[in-house]
Write an enzyme that holds these catalytic residues in place. Sequence first.
Site, short mmCIF file in Angstrom:
data_model
loop_
_atom_site.label_atom_id
_atom_site.label_comp_id
_atom_site.label_asym_id
_atom_site.label_seq_id
_atom_site.Cartn_x
_atom_site.Cartn_y
_atom_site.Cartn_z
N HIS A 55 0.78 -0.95 0.01
CA HIS A 55 -0.05 0.03 -0.11
C HIS A 55 0.86 1.09 0.04
CE1 HIS A 55 -3.59 2.32 1.42
NE2 HIS A 55 -2.68 3.20 1.73
N GLU A 56 1.68 1.47 1.05
CA GLU A 56 2.64 2.44 1.00
C GLU A 56 3.66 2.42 -0.19
OE1 GLU A 56 1.99 4.39 3.28
OE2 GLU A 56 1.31 3.30 4.97
N HIS A 59 1.87 4.01 -3.12
CA HIS A 59 1.86 5.74 -3.10
C HIS A 59 3.07 6.13 -3.61
CE1 HIS A 59 -1.81 6.18 -0.82
NE2 HIS A 59 -1.54 5.69 0.28
#
Length: 254
Positions: A55-56, A59
């Site tokens: 997820h990170e 980004h």
Amino acid sequence: MSRVAAMPWRLSANFLPILAVFLVTAVSLATGWFDSGIAVFAFVVSGWLISLCLHEGAHALAAYWGGDRSVVEKGYLSLNPLAYADPLTSFGFPLLFLILGGIGLPGGAVYINRAVLKNRHWDAFVALAGPMANLVCLIALGLPFLIGLPETMGSPQLWAAMAFLAALQASAVVLNLLPVPGFDGFAIIRPYLPYEMQAQANAIAPLAMMGFLFLLFTTQVSGAIWNAVYRLAALFDIYPNYVALGYYLFRFWR
């Protein structure tokens, strides 16, 4: 190829042990070699940590494509869990909520230099990339259910653990897309708002997030969230009874 150019695609040594735990526990559950609640717990926690890193990292990768090269120096693209902006909000709180309540709480965001992004559309895409990573994880976990593998191979413990982990991904997608300041859902629409409104939202984001987390413990909000989660998971033939069994096995200390 220069060292800087190569770094975005190099996995961190800190990520590999988490991946190893996930794979080993998956095999042990599938074969029945070690199918206790502890194995389910290790499988789900390691899988959830992997999804948080993805997820990170998503980004950061979107930001890299959009013009922010600083994510390379910060190590965000290596999926290093120790490199992210705030380990407490990125991993600590999500793991705590997972253990205490069985919900996929969104983690803290990486630091992105929004000023160097190409345009506001890239700004919105950077925010969207995180929840989309969770959606990809949900698809990967859900495909075996969709093609009927639980009826033909593996063990009930493995499929229950995978169902619970898939539900966590679904909850992360649902929660992350809520238009609440501090969550990715608001960050997606933020670039299109007037600057004054963006500044006000940034100022109240911590309080808005805390207030929403409090509401998560109310019957109405929790029920609405889980209804959306189960509807999303059901698209992959993952149903509440399998998820409930996975959560039951996950809580081996009960």
